[in-house]
Write an enzyme that holds these catalytic residues in place. Structure first.
Site, PDB file in Angstrom:
ATOM      1  N   ARG A  89       1.037  -1.080   0.134  1.00 15.87           N
ATOM      2  CA  ARG A  89       0.106  -0.203   0.033  1.00 15.87           C
ATOM      3  C   ARG A  89       0.939   1.314   0.039  1.00 15.87           C
ATOM      4  O   ARG A  89       1.691   1.505   0.669  1.00 15.87           O
ATOM      5  CB  ARG A  89      -0.768   0.026   1.274  1.00 15.87           C
ATOM      6  CG  ARG A  89      -1.957   1.228   1.168  1.00 15.87           C
ATOM      7  CD  ARG A  89      -2.641   0.888   2.745  1.00 15.87           C
ATOM      8  NE  ARG A  89      -3.539  -0.298   2.312  1.00 15.87           N
ATOM      9  CZ  ARG A  89      -4.111  -0.853   3.562  1.00 15.87           C
ATOM     10  NH1 ARG A  89      -3.640  -0.430   4.858  1.00 15.87           N
ATOM     11  NH2 ARG A  89      -4.670  -1.914   3.420  1.00 15.87           N
ATOM     12  N   ARG A 158      -2.232   6.256   9.970  1.00 16.74           N
ATOM     13  CA  ARG A 158      -2.211   5.734   8.485  1.00 16.74           C
ATOM     14  C   ARG A 158      -2.406   6.827   7.666  1.00 16.74           C
ATOM     15  O   ARG A 158      -2.217   8.082   7.932  1.00 16.74           O
ATOM     16  CB  ARG A 158      -3.361   5.053   8.497  1.00 16.74           C
ATOM     17  CG  ARG A 158      -3.519   3.778   9.140  1.00 16.74           C
ATOM     18  CD  ARG A 158      -2.680   2.461   8.735  1.00 16.74           C
ATOM     19  NE  ARG A 158      -2.734   1.342   9.538  1.00 16.74           N
ATOM     20  CZ  ARG A 158      -3.484   0.368   9.234  1.00 16.74           C
ATOM     21  NH1 ARG A 158      -4.489   0.186   8.216  1.00 16.74           N
ATOM     22  NH2 ARG A 158      -3.408  -0.774  10.086  1.00 16.74           N
ATOM     23  N   LYS A 221      -4.199   1.176  14.939  1.00 13.96           N
ATOM     24  CA  LYS A 221      -4.065   2.041  13.777  1.00 13.96           C
ATOM     25  C   LYS A 221      -4.626   3.312  14.163  1.00 13.96           C
ATOM     26  O   LYS A 221      -5.762   3.354  14.942  1.00 13.96           O
ATOM     27  CB  LYS A 221      -4.766   1.652  12.334  1.00 13.96           C
ATOM     28  CG  LYS A 221      -6.232   0.868  12.543  1.00 13.96           C
ATOM     29  CD  LYS A 221      -6.568   0.250  11.076  1.00 13.96           C
ATOM     30  CE  LYS A 221      -8.108  -0.381  11.197  1.00 13.96           C
ATOM     31  NZ  LYS A 221      -8.370  -1.101  10.215  1.00 13.96           N
ATOM     32  N   LYS A 223      -6.684   6.818  12.090  1.00 17.61           N
ATOM     33  CA  LYS A 223      -6.957   7.370  10.982  1.00 17.61           C
ATOM     34  C   LYS A 223      -6.993   8.847  11.004  1.00 17.61           C
ATOM     35  O   LYS A 223      -8.010   9.313  11.819  1.00 17.61           O
ATOM     36  CB  LYS A 223      -7.920   6.580  10.199  1.00 17.61           C
ATOM     37  CG  LYS A 223      -7.620   5.167   9.901  1.00 17.61           C
ATOM     38  CD  LYS A 223      -8.709   4.468   9.286  1.00 17.61           C
ATOM     39  CE  LYS A 223      -8.269   3.057   8.996  1.00 17.61           C
ATOM     40  NZ  LYS A 223      -9.477   2.218   8.396  1.00 17.61           N
ATOM     41  N   CYS A 437     -14.668  -3.650  -0.606  1.00 23.48           N
ATOM     42  CA  CYS A 437     -13.202  -3.968   0.030  1.00 23.48           C
ATOM     43  C   CYS A 437     -12.649  -5.032  -1.127  1.00 23.48           C
ATOM     44  O   CYS A 437     -13.407  -5.673  -1.942  1.00 23.48           O
ATOM     45  CB  CYS A 437     -13.365  -4.394   1.436  1.00 23.48           C
ATOM     46  SG  CYS A 437     -14.017  -5.890   1.531  1.00 23.48           S
ATOM     47  N   CYS A 443      -7.178 -11.345   0.798  1.00 22.03           N
ATOM     48  CA  CYS A 443      -7.331 -10.639   2.036  1.00 22.03           C
ATOM     49  C   CYS A 443      -7.570 -12.037   3.028  1.00 22.03           C
ATOM     50  O   CYS A 443      -8.679 -12.497   2.868  1.00 22.03           O
ATOM     51  CB  CYS A 443      -8.770  -9.698   2.317  1.00 22.03           C
ATOM     52  SG  CYS A 443      -8.567  -9.192   4.096  1.00 22.03           S
ATOM     53  N   CYS A 482     -15.974  -8.824   5.667  1.00 19.42           N
ATOM     54  CA  CYS A 482     -15.906  -9.168   6.935  1.00 19.42           C
ATOM     55  C   CYS A 482     -16.442  -8.158   7.784  1.00 19.42           C
ATOM     56  O   CYS A 482     -16.581  -6.885   6.966  1.00 19.42           O
ATOM     57  CB  CYS A 482     -14.469  -9.692   7.358  1.00 19.42           C
ATOM     58  SG  CYS A 482     -13.311  -8.120   7.478  1.00 19.42           S
ATOM     59  N   CYS A 486     -13.715  -2.062   6.095  1.00 15.75           N
ATOM     60  CA  CYS A 486     -12.785  -1.146   5.571  1.00 15.75           C
ATOM     61  C   CYS A 486     -13.632  -0.421   4.335  1.00 15.75           C
ATOM     62  O   CYS A 486     -13.188   0.706   4.036  1.00 15.75           O
ATOM     63  CB  CYS A 486     -11.848  -2.188   4.738  1.00 15.75           C
ATOM     64  SG  CYS A 486     -10.702  -2.808   5.844  1.00 15.75           S
TER      65      CYS A 486
END
Length: 572
Positions: A89, A158, A221, A223, A437, A443, A482, A486
């Site tokens: 990424r 991120r 994380k 954001k 996603c 994934c 899931c 995301c």
């Protein structure tokens, strides 16, 4: 390894020390994210990185180890190791990319990334299908055009988002530049990235290698996103730290500060839930960096380092109390927040076709279904990049803006696109607002399909919309493979999250402008049930809606779902 207490010298040592989780101990002993990654890359016996610790540490370097799940069972039967490959990424603050950078990304994807790139829901690129010995060539190739993958993943800040549409405000350039400055400020300072990927020598120093993060970085994380009203295209309420631009008739004066957003949750774990960020006040432009440091420091010092399921900032806020967190941020900033200023969001989608910008130039937004740039799209956009003199801008809705185009250059770009993609502008309203996603096959967290399945599901939903005269109505729909969310499904008017192959939770009632969470209407159901529930709700919407009423608002007013007033009540 037995439990042990680790003291992080950046932390507030007046607070009681806690027993740290295994991931916290892993970070502590990683030598500031070095681990044994360099050695693992040299291991030619396996396509993987042998150390499980290194697999986690590589996320801080923007890299996920994955395997092709379509082949997993067959390879197991043949007693072969999984078909390991990696996702990389890119760090791309605000989603801004130059033509030269685009051409380099294109060349690297063709050579090392399975001839595909993906635009993510956080305005950046992902390479997929990368083999281990191709990691360094990609990262070094990115470096040639001043791009990197630092902190694109991992327990740190991120990639920083920013409203993408250049026509959104005459202050767009100023806010986009600030987003870049914040991104450069908050990334880890360890030299591990340069040593492992660029071959730099390790330099001895008496200075702290991570003066802010310390040895254990953040609990999870974090954001950050900048929004420019009236556009909420970045879903500012889904950010751990959202900064909402406020301007008067003459200048950008500052930002409303919103904290504690986050989409992730775990099925069958009611103590986990999505949460929308809470607006706590206003800071002037010259205090933004101070504010960012203070907010992140509170999460660094008080976030849960024992239970990773509850380690996000949203849980810190709900456990400590919003006012307590606000006061603690103010203490660290050295001043108090001003009262939040008035603002209004009127959209969270993208504007399509050609639009003028305040500087007299033009931009064209292209719909890229689920952000997937296949070889056909890569060919078209490579030809555009060869003649384009402006920038490319990636949107949070996984679309692409060709920006900064002079009036007399528009026809040339249109001709290139028409030659390669004659139907690129023929996209239904619901596809324009759809996000998915990656999910299967790459994934490791995916429980069901998303990117590969949503287009076919949308075809069936389009038929329902047409039956009820709703084809031109914009309705937000988002699918995730899931419950981690995301694709930000929990603030969509229609949300779907994977539970098992072919099975999804279905949600209604999100706010069209990203201002309200949705609620589950069906659990663990297949396509037939999803389409039946949608058909019934959309039929009622067509018959009973009020003028200008959005679908998400209607489902609440009509009693199809109960309104979610805050994240803690999402699972009620």
């Amino acid at each position: 390894m037995p439990d042990e207490t680790v003291i992080d010298r950046t932390r507030d040592l007046s607070q009681p020390l806690k027993r740290l989780s295994s991931d916290e101990r892993m970070k502590d002993r990683s030598d500031y994210l070095r681990g044994t990654i360099a050695e693992g890359l040299l291991d030619q016996i396996t396509g993987a990185v042998p150390s499980s610790d290194d697999v986690k540490l590589m996320k801080f370097h923007g890299i996920y180890q994955q395997d092709d799940r379509d082949l997993r069972d067959e390879r197991r039967r043949q007693k072969l190791e999984p078909a390991y490959q990696f996702m990389i990424r890119v760090r791309l603050p605000g989603g801004v990319c130059t033509p030269a950078q685009w051409l380099k990304l294109d060349a690297l994807a063709r050579a090392h990334g399975g001839e595909t790139l993906r635009i993510t829901t956080r305005q950046t690129f992902q390479f997929h299908w990368v083999l281990k010995d191709r990691l360094r060539p990609i990262i070094q190739g990115l470096h040639e055009t001043l791009l990197d993958t630092v902190a694109a993943c991992g327990d740190d800040s991120r990639g920083v988002m920013c409203t993408a549409d250049p026509q959104s405000s005459r202050y767009h350039a100023e806010v986009a530049a600030l987003a870049k400055r914040v991104s450069d400020h908050v990334i880890p300072k360890t030299r591990a990235y340069h040593e492992i990927w660029y071959g730099s020598e390790r330099i001895g120093t008496s200075k702290a290698e991570e003066p802010f993060y310390g040895r254990t970085y953040l609990p999870r994380k974090f954001k950050i996103g900048f929004a420019l009203p009236p556009s909420n295209d970045i879903d500012v309420y889904a950010q751990d730290l959202g900064l909402i631009a406020i301007a008067d008739e003459e200048q950008l004066i500052g930002f409303n500060v919103a904290i504690g957003g986050g989409m992730g949750r775990t099925d069958q774990a009611p103590e986990t839930y999505p949460r929308l960020a809470s607006v706590i006040g206003f800071v002037p432009v010259d205090s933004v960096i101070t504010c960012v440091d203070a907010v992140m420091a509170v999460q660094r010092d008080y976030g849960d380092r024992q239970n990773r399921q509850r380690a996000r900032f949203k849980y810190t806020i709900d456990d400590k109390g919003l006012n307590w967190v606000k006061v603690e941020i103010e203490r660290r900033m050295g001043f108090v927040f001003e009262d939040a200023r008035a603002f209004q969001f009127t959209s969270n989608g993208d504007s399509y076709g050609w639009n003028a910008t305040p500087d007299g130039r033009y931009h064209r937004t292209l719909v890229i279904e689920n952000g997937r740039l296949d070889l056909k799209l890569l060919d078209a956009l490579r030809d555009v990049a060869r003649v384009h003199q402006g920038t490319f801008r990636l949107t949070a809705n996984q679309n692409l803006i060709v920006a900064g185009v002079e009036a007399d250059k528009r026809a040339g770009i249109d001709a290139i696109l028409a030659e390669h993609l004659p139907n690129i502008g023929q996209v239904s309203a619901i596809r324009r607002s759809a996000i998915a996603c990656v999910a299967l096959p790459t994934c490791g967290l995916a429980m069901a399909e998303s990117e590969r399945y949503l287009p076919s599901l949308l075809s069936k939903i389009e038929a329902i919309l047409a039956e009820h005269g709703l084809s031109d109505d914009p309705i937000t729909i988002r699918m995730s493979g899931c419950p981690n969310g995301c694709s930000r499904p929990y603030i969509a008017e229609i949300g779907l999250t994977g539970r098992a192959p072919g099975k999804y939770n279905l949600y209604f009632g999100g706010g069209f402008h990203g201002e309200r969470l949705n609620r589950m209407v069906r659990e663990n159901v297949g396509e037939a049930t999803i389409l039946k529930v949608l058909a019934d709700a959309l039929a009622r919407y067509a018959r009973e809606r009020l003028p200008e009423e959005r679908f998400g608002d209607f489902t609440i007013r009509a009693g199809i779902v109960r309104e979610v007033t805050e994240g803690r009540f999402f699972n009620d």
